[in-house]
Design a protein around this motif. Structure first.
Motif: not given
Length: 173
Positions: A121-130, A134-137, A141-142
């Protein structure tokens, strides 16, 4: 109402918290879905399950339990995303369609504690955060770009589920 059954599956605890609180309000025990052999006496049956990325945990068991329930059935999906997230509704609708019967659905928010995540799940979360960088707004993302604990479980949001379980009228014990 004959015999309400509150069944749940949980990975990190948010869904379990909701299930225990709901069961307490309905004066019935909360039962882990994996131990529920049949729901033949359940009326209503309320199944709580967490949402993980693109799936609802315990899908096969949920379908089996709902199909075996003689009376009304509800599915309560617990996830990090807002309750009105369209993706959530789509997953719940597909699961309900697989039961081939009428099922009322509810959406609740769960917690996130990054320190408790399993390695996959940490690996998946890291991929999701990457991807979210791209769309920090964007709302997601927030919510997820910062690795902080999110406490979003709110037991008061169970009120519509309790009202439904009691047949539309709320009677406080």
């Amino acid at each position: 109402m004959n015999s309400p059954v509150v069944a749940f599956t949980s990975k990190y605890g948010s869904t379990r918290r909701y299930a225990v609180a709901l069961a307490e309000q309905l004066s019935t025990p909360a039962v882990e879905l994996s131990t529920l052999r049949t729901a033949h006496d359940a009326d209503p049956l309320i199944v709580l399950a967490p949402l993980y990325a693109t799936r609802i945990l315990g899908r096969r068991r949920i379908i089996r339990a709902i199909r075996s329930a003689p009376g009304r059935a509800a599915l309560v999906v617990v996830g990090l995303s807002p309750a009105d997230d369209p993706g959530r509704g789509d997953l719940a609708a597909r699961l309900v369609a697989a039961t081939r019967r009428a099922v009322t659905t509810f959406q609740l928010r769960g917690d996130l504690d990054p320190a408790r995540l399993t390695w996959p799940d940490r690996v998946l979360m890291a991929a999701l955060r990457r991807e979210l960088r791209r769309t920090p707004e964007a709302p997601a993302a927030q919510l997820l770009l910062h690795s902080r604990r999110l406490q979003l479980v709110d037991e008061s949001t169970l009120e519509p589920v309790v009202t439904w379980a009691l047949g539309g009228t709320r009677v406080d014990p």
